[in-house]
Write a protein that holds these residues in place. Structure first.
Motif, PDB file in Angstrom:
ATOM      1  N   PHE A   1      -6.628   0.017  -6.131  1.00  7.89           N
ATOM      2  CA  PHE A   1      -5.826   1.188  -6.432  1.00  7.89           C
ATOM      3  C   PHE A   1      -6.555   2.418  -5.920  1.00  7.89           C
ATOM      4  O   PHE A   1      -7.776   2.418  -5.812  1.00  7.89           O
ATOM      5  CB  PHE A   1      -5.615   1.316  -7.943  1.00  7.89           C
ATOM      6  N   ALA A   2      -5.831   3.468  -5.624  1.00  9.76           N
ATOM      7  CA  ALA A   2      -6.424   4.693  -5.105  1.00  9.76           C
ATOM      8  C   ALA A   2      -7.516   5.193  -6.042  1.00  9.76           C
ATOM      9  O   ALA A   2      -7.349   5.187  -7.262  1.00  9.76           O
ATOM     10  CB  ALA A   2      -5.354   5.762  -4.945  1.00  9.76           C
ATOM     11  N   GLY A   3      -8.643   5.583  -5.433  1.00 10.34           N
ATOM     12  CA  GLY A   3      -9.724   6.140  -6.230  1.00 10.34           C
ATOM     13  C   GLY A   3     -10.664   5.088  -6.779  1.00 10.34           C
ATOM     14  O   GLY A   3     -11.594   5.391  -7.496  1.00 10.34           O
ATOM     15  N   GLU A   4     -10.425   3.841  -6.409  1.00 12.51           N
ATOM     16  CA  GLU A   4     -11.249   2.773  -6.956  1.00 12.51           C
ATOM     17  C   GLU A   4     -12.156   2.135  -5.917  1.00 12.51           C
ATOM     18  O   GLU A   4     -12.845   1.176  -6.219  1.00 12.51           O
ATOM     19  CB  GLU A   4     -10.366   1.649  -7.495  1.00 12.51           C
ATOM     20  N   ALA A   5     -12.111   2.672  -4.706  1.00 16.15           N
ATOM     21  CA  ALA A   5     -12.727   1.982  -3.576  1.00 16.15           C
ATOM     22  C   ALA A   5     -14.172   1.565  -3.822  1.00 16.15           C
ATOM     23  O   ALA A   5     -14.600   0.509  -3.390  1.00 16.15           O
ATOM     24  CB  ALA A   5     -12.654   2.863  -2.334  1.00 16.15           C
TER      25      ALA A   5
ATOM     26  N   HIS B   1       3.598   3.294  -5.819  1.00 20.50           N
ATOM     27  CA  HIS B   1       3.125   3.652  -7.147  1.00 20.50           C
ATOM     28  C   HIS B   1       3.482   2.539  -8.131  1.00 20.50           C
ATOM     29  O   HIS B   1       4.614   2.094  -8.185  1.00 20.50           O
ATOM     30  CB  HIS B   1       3.760   4.973  -7.598  1.00 20.50           C
TER      31      HIS B   1
ATOM     32  N   LEU C   1      -1.757   4.249  -7.681  1.00 20.27           N
ATOM     33  CA  LEU C   1      -1.252   4.160  -6.320  1.00 20.27           C
ATOM     34  C   LEU C   1      -1.987   3.021  -5.619  1.00 20.27           C
ATOM     35  O   LEU C   1      -3.214   2.960  -5.640  1.00 20.27           O
ATOM     36  CB  LEU C   1      -1.532   5.488  -5.608  1.00 20.27           C
ATOM     37  N   VAL C   2      -1.246   2.115  -5.009  1.00 21.25           N
ATOM     38  CA  VAL C   2      -1.878   0.994  -4.322  1.00 21.25           C
ATOM     39  C   VAL C   2      -2.520   1.496  -3.031  1.00 21.25           C
ATOM     40  O   VAL C   2      -1.842   2.091  -2.197  1.00 21.25           O
ATOM     41  CB  VAL C   2      -0.842  -0.103  -3.974  1.00 21.25           C
ATOM     42  N   GLU C   3      -3.823   1.276  -2.901  1.00 17.66           N
ATOM     43  CA  GLU C   3      -4.500   1.713  -1.687  1.00 17.66           C
ATOM     44  C   GLU C   3      -4.432   0.616  -0.636  1.00 17.66           C
ATOM     45  O   GLU C   3      -4.009   0.818   0.482  1.00 17.66           O
ATOM     46  CB  GLU C   3      -5.938   2.090  -2.002  1.00 17.66           C
ATOM     47  N   ARG C   4      -4.897  -0.570  -1.013  1.00 16.76           N
ATOM     48  CA  ARG C   4      -4.763  -1.681  -0.061  1.00 16.76           C
ATOM     49  C   ARG C   4      -4.748  -3.003  -0.807  1.00 16.76           C
ATOM     50  O   ARG C   4      -5.207  -3.103  -1.945  1.00 16.76           O
ATOM     51  CB  ARG C   4      -5.898  -1.644   0.974  1.00 16.76           C
TER      52      ARG C   4
ATOM     53  N   PRO D   1       0.838  -1.205   0.000  1.00 17.29           N
ATOM     54  CA  PRO D   1       0.000   0.000   0.000  1.00 17.29           C
ATOM     55  C   PRO D   1       0.872   1.254   0.000  1.00 17.29           C
ATOM     56  O   PRO D   1       1.907   1.287   0.674  1.00 17.29           O
ATOM     57  CB  PRO D   1      -0.797  -0.119   1.302  1.00 17.29           C
ATOM     58  N   GLY D   2       0.440   2.248  -0.783  1.00 18.27           N
ATOM     59  CA  GLY D   2       1.203   3.489  -0.868  1.00 18.27           C
ATOM     60  C   GLY D   2       2.201   3.496  -2.015  1.00 18.27           C
ATOM     61  O   GLY D   2       2.752   4.534  -2.359  1.00 18.27           O
TER      62      GLY D   2
END
Lengths: 376, 90
Positions: free
Chosen positions: A70-74, A23, A49-52, A20-21
């Protein structure tokens, strides 16, 4: 979990290569996944960006399961390391048809699922409200399919056989195959190859398979109906020609990773890539992109003396080309019979997409290309 | 590398190259007269690798027309003894 071919139903996450975190760039290896075909490097087809990370190492999950966010995909998790562009989408759709990609679930259920490394899409028991509850997730955690398993060792050969059986059964069940065979005088290609190789040291020489791959790729780019996928909306032709090459695994079984854009690559490049591919197939370092990418497949039995083979289409592709051994045979030339090296080309194609007439044109194109090897 | 001087040395070198290409080959179980292809699933790419390894290891230019002589262990040894300067020594 990307589909790495029609014969894959699930995969085991062996190791994360991202955190996570971090790129991630397109093409980066994000995880190692074990399948029946060995351990595969899963490449990202997205940048971000890897979110989790959702799935824990050691977990075996069905194809289509989200592995990371990925970030923004939750809101609608996607497979981070998933699917190479076109093909895997088709393959994954086929493999997971009918399953929602982002099922509705309560916030508590979502959080629990992440904590347990369970994909919500793999939970079949929906409550009466039509969405997944915390109880559903906890129940699913007890199911064998969702429970973490011990880290895998080498792929077992028995499961390769099972996977091939499943894919080929599906092919014969769903695809109305037709078969054509065309015999050709291979003298021109054999002579050309001989001269080419004579002038080069061993490592720079070409195998005749390379000519067959290139000729097939050229023809596939020129005659419609043999290059692409058969999906839920019928035939989807592919612009790019990614030629899957059937490669035997030691000890049995085979895989057909692709040489990308084979119609546009020089012979020497195809040889290098084939060499690299065979090496990695046998040492167990295939990449997800090349495993699921093929838009059509070629197969050859080498020099064992079998003059023709009748291959089975690898779904969701719509054609497969078989090459027999090149054998010296009587061949009529201008009213006389001569001994010539003869190659049999066979085609198995999908009748939902093409007819024998187009198939004949396709095979003739391949032959014509091989009659002028200097232009390949 | 100094030229190989005995059949035993040649044989162990060739076997080492073979195992390098096909790690599952048991060097002790290789039957000298039988083609590699029939013993351990050698395909055209394996043979290509093998020829390239012989080329590199022994510094030999191996024309394609000589390939048929290299399809078995015994064939390789005979070929190398004939081609290498010190190869014919006992």
């Amino acid at each position: 979990m990307p589909s790495l071919g029609a014969d894959m139903e699930a995969g085991t996450l062996v190791e994360w290569r991202i955190a996570p975190g971090q790129h991630v760039h397109r093409g980066d290896v994000v995880a190692l996944v074990e399948t029946e075909k060995g351990i595969i490097d899963i490449e990202s087809f997205e940048e971000g960006l890897v979110e989790r990370l959702i799935v824990q190492p050691g977990s075996r999950v069905p194809v289509g399961t989200a592995l990371a966010v990925f970030a923004g995909e939750a809101a609608a998790p996607q497979d981070a390391g998933a699917a190479p562009p076109q093909p895997a989408t088709a393959a994954a759709t086929a493999a997971t048809a009918g399953r929602e990609r982002a099922p509705r679930a309560s916030p508590a259920a979502r959080a629990k699922a992440v904590a347990l490394g369970i994909d919500l899409a793999s939970i079949p028991d929906r409550g009466p409200q039509g969405f997944i509850t915390l109880q559903d997730v906890e129940r699913a955690a007890g199911r064998p399919g969702a429970a973490p398993v011990a880290p895998p060792t080498a792929a077992s050969r028995g499961t390769v056989r099972t996977a091939i059986g499943a894919a080929m059964s599906r092919s014969k069940r769903e695809i109305p195959h037709y078969y054509l065979r065309l015999a050709m005088d291979f003298t021109a290609a054999a002579r050309w190859l001989e001269r080419y190789n004579e002038a080069r040291a061993v490592p720079e020489r070409l195998l005749s398979t390379v000519l067959l791959i290139k000729a097939s790729a050229r023809a596939a780019g020129a005659v419609l109906g043999f290059n692409g996928y058969f999906g839920v909306n019928g035939f989807e032709p592919s612009q790019a020609v990614h030629v899957g090459v059937a490669i035997a695994l030691r000890g049995g079984g085979l895989v057909a990773p692709a040489i990308l854009d084979a119609n546009q690559k020089p012979l020497a490049t195809i040889m290098l890539e084939l060499h690299d591919l065979v090496g990695r197939v046998r040492s167990g370092h295939m990449r997800s992109g090349e495993l699921a990418a093929a838009t059509l497949t070629v197969t050859s039995l080498g020099e064992e003396g079998v003059d023709s083979l009748y291959p089975i289409i690898y779904p969701p592709q719509v054609a497969i080309i078989g090459f027999g051994s090149v054998l010296e045979r009587p061949w009529a030339v201008a009213g006389r019979v001569e001994a010539r090296p003869v190659l049999n080309l066979t085609l198995a194609a999908d009748h939902r997409v093409s007819d024998g007439r187009q198939g004949a044109q396709f095979l003739a194109r391949i032959r014509d290309a091989l009659l002028r090897p200097e232009e390949l | 590398m100094s030229p190989p001087t005995s059949v035993a040395s040649l044989e162990s070198q060739v076997l080492a190259l073979l195992v390098d290409i096909a790690p599952d080959v048991d060097p002790a179980a290789v039957r000298p007269e039988q083609p590699f292809r029939d013993q351990f699933d050698f395909d055209s790419m394996d043979f290509f690798n093998f020829a390239a390894a012989l080329h590199q290891h022994f510094g030999l230019d191996i024309p394609e027309r000589d390939y048929p002589q290299l399809t078995s262990l015994a064939g390789c040894i005979a070929y190398l003894r004939q081609r290498l300067p010190g190869g014919a020594a006992p």
